[in-house]
Structure formats: C-alpha cells, structure tokens
Design an enzyme around this catalytic site. Sequence first.
Site, short mmCIF file in Angstrom:
data_model
loop_
_atom_site.label_atom_id
_atom_site.label_comp_id
_atom_site.label_asym_id
_atom_site.label_seq_id
_atom_site.Cartn_x
_atom_site.Cartn_y
_atom_site.Cartn_z
CG ASP A 34 33.04 43.30 51.11
OD1 ASP A 34 34.09 42.83 51.59
OD2 ASP A 34 32.94 43.65 49.92
N GLY A 35 34.29 44.61 53.87
CA GLY A 35 35.09 45.82 54.05
C GLY A 35 35.92 45.89 55.32
CE LYS A 47 45.70 41.75 54.99
NZ LYS A 47 46.14 40.57 54.20
CG ASN A 82 36.26 34.70 53.34
OD1 ASN A 82 35.27 34.92 54.03
ND2 ASN A 82 36.59 35.48 52.32
NE ARG A 85 39.64 37.00 53.40
CZ ARG A 85 38.72 37.76 53.98
NH1 ARG A 85 38.67 37.82 55.31
NH2 ARG A 85 37.86 38.43 53.26
CB ILE A 213 24.42 38.05 45.60
CG1 ILE A 213 23.37 39.08 45.17
CG2 ILE A 213 23.86 37.20 46.72
CD1 ILE A 213 23.04 40.09 46.25
CB SER A 214 29.75 37.40 47.17
OG SER A 214 30.35 38.53 46.61
CD GLU A 225 10.54 37.64 41.53
OE1 GLU A 225 9.85 38.63 41.79
OE2 GLU A 225 10.38 36.94 40.52
#
Length: 315
Positions: A34-35, A47, A82, A85, A213-214, A225
């Site tokens: 991410d990021g 981008k 996504n 976008r 966690i998306s 776990e």
Amino acid sequence: MNFVGNLLYGGYEALLTNEIKDKPVPSHVAIIMDGNRRFAQKYGLAKYYGHFKGADTTERVLDWSFDLGIRQLTVYAFSTENFTRSEEEKNQLFELIGIKFDEICSDKRTHQRRMRVRVIGSTDHLPSSLRTAAKHAEDVTKHYNGVYLNVALAYGGRQELVDTTRALALKIKNGKLSLRDINEETISRNLYPSSGSVPCVDLIIRTGGDERISNFLPWQANGNECAAYFCAPFWPEFRKIDFLRAIRTYQTREHERQKNTIMRVVKMLSYYGKVEVEDVIRISRKFIAIPKDEVISILHELAHHNVVIYNMIKW
C-alpha cells in the site's frame, strides 16, 4: 542518506539480521503493498511513477525473502476494489504488471531459484494482454518447486470464497463430490489458484500506515491466526530493516505461542506429580513443530522467571 546515516542504517540492519538468523522464519509471507499513489503525490509526481517505484521494491523483497529461506511470498498487486480507479491508471498499471511478468520469465534468478509463479484472483476480468503475460509466466515456471511467488490480481477474499463455493456446488451437482466430503481441507484445496491452493499465511505485512487486512486472504490468514505487521512507510519506501522487523514480529509471536503451549503441558503434567523434562518435550512436540533443544531452552526461560515452575520440573 549521508555517511553517518548510512553507517547507522548498516549497523541496525546487521543487528536485526543477527537477531533473526538463528530462529525459524515464516514459511509464507503475504504483503499488502500500500502507498504507491500517496508516495507519488508526496513528491508531486504522476501516479504511474509510484507504481513503477513500488515494482522495484517488490523485486527487492523477492531477493530478501529468498535470502532468508521464505518459501512462499504472496503480493497483493491489484484488488477487485481497484477496478474503480480511472481507466488511464488501470491501463498503465496493467501494462507495468505485464512487463514484470515478462521480466520474471527471462530473469536468471527465477530459474536459479526454481521459482514458481502463480496468479490468484478473478483473472477473467483482466485485459487479455495481461492474462497472456500472466499465463506465460505460470507456464514457464510450472515445473519449479523451490520457492513460490503468488501474485494476487483482480483478487478479493470474499470473491474467492464465493468462487470456491460455486466450484464445490458444481462438483456436487456433477457427482464428482459428495456433500459428506465437504470439510476444511476440501475447501482449502478448491481455493485460488486452480493449479494448487495457496497455503496458510504465517505473516501479513501492510505498508502505508493503515492497520487493516482489506479483504486479503481471509481463509488462509484468519484460520492460521497469523502474525500481522503494519508499518508507516509507503511501499516504494519499504526498506530491508522494515522487512526484518516484520520477521522479528513473527518470531516473537511464535515464541510466545510456543511458551504458552509448553506452560500448559507443564501445568497438566504437574497434576500427576513431578514433571519429567522428557515428557514435556514429547507432549509439546505433538502440538507444535519445535526442536527438542528449543523446548529445553523455553523450560529454562520459564523456570528462571517462576520459582514454582522451577520446583515442578524434575531436571
């Protein structure tokens, strides 16, 4: 980074490497990269530049993973969310991912490491050119079993479970599977990809500052776990020390889990009198994969901090 900064970074990296080198590493690491876009925005750039620099980071992480002996690496390259976008950004990203698949096929490291590439997700929604590049990478590496790179494309955790349910229902309808055969193992075998499901995750890493966690690998991660490591750097800024810290987080959690298991075994055996070390070793190893000397080390650690436990054990 100046000379002093380089010196300090190098020293800290060496320290972290030394801390983790003699302890078990996770077998399967999954990363939410991410990021990229926020990194580009931070520097006033397009981008695409963020995605381009992020791809470089992914390549470095592959090297770090291989050096540490990690067998499975799953990267979240493009989620079902996504697709909202812009067309321009999606097309640029799809082109970049396709180029990276082509590079993997020609990279000598792929073949030296015997790295198998597998794509997970609803790939029918991807452009044909990207599907072709992905399929080619899978075909070129399909006989390898040294290490695995799983690329999540058009992936959504809920959609994976929906698709798996449909696949199982179709098998039952066609008489290839009985309703009585449905269990956790059956479901696991029918998850993405069709060539063989991705194993349980030991560690999830997410960059970019968000602690969620998306919709990523819910079956493989939650059921195991697994440990989770969230960090602030955007993906293009992710450094080796960040990766080593994540591995250390896994090792710390795994050590605590082992301690708790061994503690329960000691308490259980104490009901029958003095606790024999060999009994603790034998029973503990039924529940956790742990070397004999590590069980003894944890017993000494527990006894050092608790005189009651020390007196329970027949050394």
